[in-house]
Scaffold this motif. Sequence first.
Motif, PDB file in Angstrom:
ATOM      1  N   HIS A 100       0.560  31.557  74.871  1.00 13.19           N
ATOM      2  CA  HIS A 100      -0.340  31.851  75.990  1.00 13.19           C
ATOM      3  C   HIS A 100      -1.729  32.020  75.377  1.00 13.19           C
ATOM      4  O   HIS A 100      -1.952  32.950  74.594  1.00 13.19           O
ATOM      5  N   PRO A 156      -5.352  32.193  76.615  1.00  8.50           N
ATOM      6  CA  PRO A 156      -6.324  32.235  77.712  1.00  8.50           C
ATOM      7  C   PRO A 156      -7.653  31.596  77.349  1.00  8.50           C
ATOM      8  O   PRO A 156      -8.239  31.906  76.321  1.00  8.50           O
ATOM      9  N   VAL A 157      -8.116  30.684  78.220  1.00 10.25           N
ATOM     10  CA  VAL A 157      -9.390  30.005  77.958  1.00 10.25           C
ATOM     11  C   VAL A 157     -10.526  30.675  78.731  1.00 10.25           C
ATOM     12  O   VAL A 157     -11.639  30.733  78.285  1.00 10.25           O
ATOM     13  N   TYR A 164     -12.395  25.919  71.057  1.00 10.54           N
ATOM     14  CA  TYR A 164     -11.114  26.115  71.742  1.00 10.54           C
ATOM     15  C   TYR A 164     -10.294  24.821  71.712  1.00 10.54           C
ATOM     16  O   TYR A 164      -9.091  24.828  71.450  1.00 10.54           O
ATOM     17  N   ALA A 210      -2.510  29.256  80.049  1.00 12.18           N
ATOM     18  CA  ALA A 210      -3.841  29.865  79.952  1.00 12.18           C
ATOM     19  C   ALA A 210      -4.099  30.827  81.102  1.00 12.18           C
ATOM     20  O   ALA A 210      -3.391  30.810  82.117  1.00 12.18           O
ATOM     21  N   TYR A 243      -2.257  22.202  80.051  1.00 15.02           N
ATOM     22  CA  TYR A 243      -1.488  23.443  80.167  1.00 15.02           C
ATOM     23  C   TYR A 243      -0.197  23.210  80.941  1.00 15.02           C
ATOM     24  O   TYR A 243      -0.187  22.526  81.964  1.00 15.02           O
ATOM     25  N   SER A 259      -0.613  28.073  84.244  1.00 13.60           N
ATOM     26  CA  SER A 259      -1.779  28.946  84.062  1.00 13.60           C
ATOM     27  C   SER A 259      -1.724  30.109  85.038  1.00 13.60           C
ATOM     28  O   SER A 259      -1.109  30.021  86.097  1.00 13.60           O
TER      29      SER A 259
END
Length: 508
Positions: A327, A329-330, A350, A368, A394, A397
């Motif tokens: 996981h 996160p963006v 990223y 994400a 992804y 999300s």
Amino acid sequence: MDSVPGNSTLPSCQENSSLLSIFAFFSINRPMLELAIHKVHDEERQGEAYAPFTLDPNQYSKRFYIESYGCQMNFADSEIVASILNQQGFGATRNVEEADLIFLNTCSIREKAEQTVRKRLTEFRKLKRDRPGTLVGVLGCMAERLKSKFLEEEKLVDLVVGPDAYRTLPALVEEAGSGQKAINVLLSRDETYADISPIRLDSNGVSAFVSIMRGCNNMCSFCVVPFTRGRERSRDARSILAECRDLFGNGYREVTLLGQNVDSYYYAGAEEETGYSEPVTFARLLEQIARISPLLRVRFSTSHPKDITDEVLYTMARHENICKYIHLPVQSGSTRILQMMNRTYTREWYMAKVDRIREIMPDCSISADIIAGFCTEEEADHHDTLSIMEYARYDYSYMFFYSERPGTLAQRRYKDDVPEEVKKRRLAEIIAVQNRMSLESNRQDLGKTFRILIEGESKKSSGHWMGRSSQNKVFVFAKNGGAAGKGDYVNVRVNECTQGTLLGDIVD
Ligand code: SAM
Ligand code: SF4
């Protein structure tokens, strides 16, 4: 602020093929939404009351009732609270009307949680009138911010206890019992509850959450967590290993290591237990837990992209039982917005991290967290978010729209200037992209065989099992009178899929 159901131990969500279209509906009607197809923030569990401990032969004269909100760390904390109360002779109940102590373990990441808690507290007030002597308490992240409001102004509660003060609960309960307002919201620099063995409430007996650290030092500008849960601290590695071994010995087959930023785990001084003369990093901790048994799966959440190292990725790749799922996160795909969010990475950085994960573990799934409509976000920034989603592909999300939280850096520095209808429209577009990608990802699994850990019966059919792959995808498959049961591993070939579930047959 609200969000959609998650799956965790509640497979029915994944089994509902129409669910994601329902998500889309909610998304334009609710201020913050998450598409929850994994375990960290399970919407179906929000407000869940814990069942009495299973296999507990004791008869209790006093009972507590606890409802939990927010992320999985809060749910894990409720198990620590249960353990502390149990030591004091309290048994758990799911029936609030028979409880002597009523607790709400609260979350403040989302605005709506506050309204929900206030509504629940008003309901409890009526209950207190009918049962004088019942004590009501607010625990967790909302404690600090709303202590005077709940205790003094609105007189809704008898106790207010912050996330680092649960050890003082017995004394606070006594104080409240004698008619005084009991409060402890002090945050600690070292409390990890390392020595408290959580009581697994309502567990499926197969997968358990293990807190490895508390607090957060990151100061993302939108986030209230550093203020509500305090400074980051890592739990003693020996106690984590002992807890995982104990869980395995008791039949558990999967542990999820929890922390706001697990990759910055760092514990010094456990040489005799770990075999390492140097401090225990997250990669080393993972390795030690993976070595407990090849039958014990290891997961973790959450990774901050800036901290996940090659060492962690190679450790994951080396051990079959460390699940191939990250996981990551963006939050946004725009470098400008990421800077304002204080995320400390750029869009390109990223993307390179995603490349690195895929290079080292081609079969690793990635999910994400994404925020739509952060302060000053323009259409171009939003398009950067949509395109980074396509780039990262992804598998699922959690998608939110920005909700200003009091006291955060963003609230102090920036204007929450994206109109609500724009936030909602952008969020709907983000959800549409994710829905398509989730389905595509599942379609690519058709015809393939995966090793599945059976978590229990399918919610929809007693003739089917529900389980997960290493990639954290939910599988549903017929039992077919086979010998396999809960906690066993089986190979399942995928025949059909929806956006949230893979359907197949055991091919062992
Ligand atoms: N520590 C984790 C990380 O950095 O990835 C996340 C923890 S936070 C409890 C979970 C998610 O909530 C965040 O990743 C973010 O997407 C979302 N979130 C936090 N504050 C928010 C806010 N003010 N508005 C909207 N979403 C928010
Ligand atoms: Fe909040 Fe950022 Fe810490 Fe996550 S890493 S808990 S988003 S401050």
